[in-house]
Design an enzyme around this catalytic site. Structure first.
Site, short mmCIF file in Angstrom:
data_model
loop_
_atom_site.label_atom_id
_atom_site.label_comp_id
_atom_site.label_asym_id
_atom_site.label_seq_id
_atom_site.Cartn_x
_atom_site.Cartn_y
_atom_site.Cartn_z
N TYR A 104 -18.05 13.11 -13.41
CA TYR A 104 -18.00 14.29 -14.26
C TYR A 104 -16.72 14.37 -15.11
O TYR A 104 -16.70 15.06 -16.12
CB TYR A 104 -18.09 15.57 -13.42
CG TYR A 104 -19.38 15.69 -12.65
CD1 TYR A 104 -20.61 15.76 -13.30
CD2 TYR A 104 -19.37 15.75 -11.25
CE1 TYR A 104 -21.79 15.87 -12.60
CE2 TYR A 104 -20.56 15.86 -10.54
CZ TYR A 104 -21.77 15.92 -11.22
OH TYR A 104 -22.93 16.03 -10.52
N HIS A 149 -8.36 -4.08 -7.33
CA HIS A 149 -8.08 -3.37 -6.08
C HIS A 149 -9.35 -3.25 -5.26
O HIS A 149 -10.07 -2.26 -5.35
CB HIS A 149 -7.52 -1.97 -6.42
CG HIS A 149 -6.81 -1.29 -5.28
ND1 HIS A 149 -5.59 -1.71 -4.81
CD2 HIS A 149 -7.15 -0.21 -4.54
CE1 HIS A 149 -5.20 -0.92 -3.83
NE2 HIS A 149 -6.14 0.01 -3.64
N ARG A 154 0.80 -1.22 0.00
CA ARG A 154 0.00 0.00 0.00
C ARG A 154 0.84 1.27 0.00
O ARG A 154 0.62 2.15 -0.82
CB ARG A 154 -0.94 0.01 1.21
CG ARG A 154 -1.86 1.22 1.23
CD ARG A 154 -2.87 1.17 2.36
NE ARG A 154 -3.85 0.11 2.15
CZ ARG A 154 -4.90 -0.08 2.95
NH1 ARG A 154 -5.07 0.72 3.99
NH2 ARG A 154 -5.77 -1.05 2.71
#
Length: 746
Positions: free
Chosen positions: A122, A77, A31
């Protein structure tokens, strides 16, 4: 029937230790820390790979970011979509990444607020051309593939980076018990260092610093860390970098055009405004943000006057705001051995070159296998061409032509299948010529690959050529200039004091104080028993106050530090250490360039700048040479020596006016004679200079005091007393021939 337990009983302490260790290793390896090979964390690697699988190459049409995030978290993931999208946005922000890997369309945040990006529904995105450096060799046997989290797909363990991306874009992360802070670097410099290390494996980190001169942030802010500290940082893998904003002067204003990496313009404005509200920046009048599309960073600071030293103000702001910022450097990453380690520059590049050599070797072996397979098939096809009639006969007559062909022509199963799948049109003579040409070309390629694989020197040569090609294609000039600067120094307390008028009062016994304003009745103030007013001077709280003692030594102190006039003040002997028996006779105030006329009652004087009277030494410094029995007079200010006139009055009633320009400008000394006094009267003490005053040509007036009488002379009256320096002057009217003092009153 007894059921067998499918669980294990262990002590809670052991379970907690094991669980925490597993969690820690997961955070460290999967990570927070990047891998030295491709310089990516797992989430970044999965985003780049998922986008390539979606066909979002640099030349493709972008797709909604939500589509990419959906693929990433659904296939590779299994974590939150917001965290994944934020990681994706970071790789698309040109102000966050030195070499953005993603081309984002829509609102992807701004330097003022990097997290102000629009929702993923968006925005649209695709890969940047630079991502080709990470992905180009992916399908060429260069990486190991592992199952995804649910075992339904495979994903690459790493990406076959053609450049040391771990240094290009850097990385930040907080793991468990460790962290990483890798700054970005210039692509050309890093590629040059890799080539140097290939040519000279014994090169030290200091040698490589000849190529990698320092970090290269996305902003053009200056890096002011000294060269020796940069080299030490690359030798140890830890250190810090100081970056400073860039500013220019425009029409008397200060314009900031570049900020350090990750510094928000709004935060800078807030920090400066907070100091202005606290009245700690009296020299600044206004603050504006004029940033726009053409000028992404344009912060305008308006000084209160043109006398403000802009560079001095900026030095203070560098020291007290984020206009100068320090970045921690911790080159911690996952090495080729799968372990986290803080590495120096040579170790990073050496491990990456090992990774790159292995990648290129795997790529060449993969290509060699494909070439040899193709040559194997072409050899079978060639045999078929040489025995075309027999092959056709076997195919037409035999029920199972495959084993017959294999036995008849000693072909492999793969060759036989390829022959049987060949289309009739490929049996033409022209096709045979094409096959022969292809075979010759492949044999030549196989020979070249074998040479590369057998010669480490030639393999390194190939890697160097590829590094140079990528540096030429994707490299650019350094953005963050490396500049040697002195450390920023905050302004001292006096420079940050609001400029307010004060009247400084000096008493006969050397006590000093400051009253607010310039309309102060100094004689009406209360004094200690046996004490009275000696001298006053109008000043401002931002100025220095100078006092001169009876030995001609000068001492200075900031005006704002003087005690209030509500009390009796404080003795100057508490601030300074004058010679034994000396008394304080005069006081002056002004800016460093203020011109003062220093004179003695023996009739000598000179012009000096106020700066000559100031100093930090408590013992003061000699400024004026006094004859035996001479006393210094109150210093007078001359704003324009070319137009100003000095008026000298003696205690015997002689008055002389002449141009200030006739006096020399000295840093210290005795000066020149102002007015002629007979030696006999001077030695007997019968006549002294009562005082001097300065008036401007054509205007102004003075007042003479003689006991209870006083006389005011305007410019028209003073003209009668004009003459040359060092002359006797004219005699004052009867009744004013015992002058005690002289003042400028207009």
């Amino acid at each position: 029937m007894t059921l067998q337990a499918n669980y294990e009983q262990i002590p809670l302490k052991e379970y907690a230790e094991r669980a925490y260790l597993d969690y820690s290793m997961y955070v460290v390896l999967d990570r927070a820390l990047p891998y030295v090979g491709d310089g990516l964390k797992p989430v970044q690697r999965r985003i780049i790979y998922a986008m390539s699988e979606l066909g979002l190459a640099a030349s493709a049409k972008p797709k909604k970011s939500a589509r990419t995030v959906g693929d990433v978290i659904g296939k590779f993931h299994p974590h939150g979509d917001s965290a994944c999208y934020e990681a994706m946005v970071l790789m698309a922000q040109p102000f966050s990444y030195r070499y953005p890997l993603i081309d984002g369309q829509g609102n992807f945040g701004s330097p003022d607020d990097p997290k102000s990006f629009a929702a993923m529904r968006y925005t649209e995105s695709k890969l940047n051309p630079l991502a080709e450096v990470l992905l180009a060799e992916l399908g060429q046997g260069t990486v190991d593939w592992v199952p995804n989290f649910d075992g339904t797909l495979e994903e690459p363990s790493w990406l076959p980076a053609r450049l040391p991306h771990v240094l290009l874009n850097g990385s930040m992360g907080i793991a468990v018990g460790m962290a990483t802070d890798i700054p970005p670097h210039n692509l050309r410099e890093v590629a040059s260092a890799c080539i140097r290390l290939l040519d000279d494996p014994d090169a030290t980190a200091a040698d490589l610093c000849e190529h990698v001169r320092g970090p290269d942030y996305p902003t053009p802010a200056e890096i002011i860390t000294p060269r020796n500290e940069l080299v030490a940082m690359y030798q140890s893998g830890t250190g810090s970098i100081r970056a400073r904003a860039v500013y220019t002067h425009e029409d008397g204003n200060i314009v900031i055009t570049a900020l350090p990496h990750q510094v928000s313009p709004s935060k800078i404005l807030e920090q400066i405004a907070a100091q202005m509200r606290a009245k700690k920046l009296p020299m600044i009048e206004d603050l504006r943000d004029e940033s726009d599309h053409e000028n992404p960073i344009r912060l305008v600071i308006v000084p209160r006057s043109n006398r403000v030293d802009a560079d001095e103000v900026m030095q203070h702001l560098f020291a007290t705001t984020d206009l100068e910022k320090s970045f921690r450097v911790n080159l911690n990453m996952i090495g080729l051995d799968g372990r986290p380690q803080v590495k120096d520059l040579k170790r990073i590049l050496s491990e990456w070159l090992t990774f790159r050599i292995d990648t290129v070797t795997r790529r060449l072996n993969h290509r060699l296998a494909k070439v040899e397979r193709r040559l194997h098939l072409l050899e079978g096809l060639r045999i078929a061409y040489l025995n075309l009639d027999e092959v056709i006969r076997i195919v037409r007559t035999e029920d199972e032509p495959k084993p017959v062909l294999m036995a008849r022509f000693k072909l492999s199963e793969e060759q036989t299948d390829y022959i049987l799948e060949t289309k009739l049109r490929q049996l033409a003579r022209l096709e045979e010529m094409k096959i022969n040409a292809e075979r010759d070309q492949l044999e030549e390629e196989r020979a070249k690959i074998n040479v590369l694989l057998k010669s480490p020197a030639k393999l390194k040569g190939l890697i160097k050529e590829e590094l140079r090609a990528d540096a030429a294609k994707y490299g650019d000039d350094r953005r963050s200039p490396l500049v040697q600067r002195e450390a920023a120094q905050a302004l001292d307390e006096s420079a940050l004091v609001a400029s307010e008028p004060v009247t400084v009062v000096l008493s006969q016994k050397g006590w000093i104080r400051a009253a607010k304003g310039h309309d102060v009745d100094a004689e009406g103030l209360s004094y200690r028993e046996g004490d009275s007013m000696l001298a006053t001077v109008k000043a401002r709280t931002t100025q220095q106050i100078a006092v001169i003692d009876s030995t001609g030594r000068s001492y200075s102190t900031p005006a704002h530090t003087l005690p209030s006039a509500r009390g009796n003040g404080e003795p100057l002997t508490g601030r300074f250490t004058p010679p034994a028996g000396a008394r304080f006779d005069a006081v002056a105030a002004g800016d460093n360039d203020t011109r003062l006329i220093l004179a003695t009652d023996f009739g000598y004087g000179f012009v000096t700048r106020f700066e000559a009277l100031t100093g930090r030494n408590k013992a003061g410094k000699q400024i004026i040479t006094l004859g035996d029995g001479a006393r210094v007079l109150a210093p007078q200010v001359s704003a324009d020596p070319a137009r100003d006139r000095i008026v000298v009055a003696t205690t015997d009633g002689h008055l002389l006016m002449f141009s200030v320009a006739e006096l020399p400008e000295l840093d210290k000394g005795k000066g020149n004679k102002l007015i002629e006094i007979p030696k006999a009267k001077l030695s007997s003490g019968d006549e002294r200079v009562a005082g001097v005053a300065v008036v401007t040509e054509g205007k102004g007036e003075i007042t003479l005091y003689a006991g209870q009488r006083k006389l005011t002379l305007r410019w028209a009256d003073l003209v009668e007393y004009g003459g040359n320096r060092a002359t006797r002057g004219n005699v004052l009217p009867r009744g004013l021939r015992r002058v005690e003092r002289i003042e400028t009153t207009g």
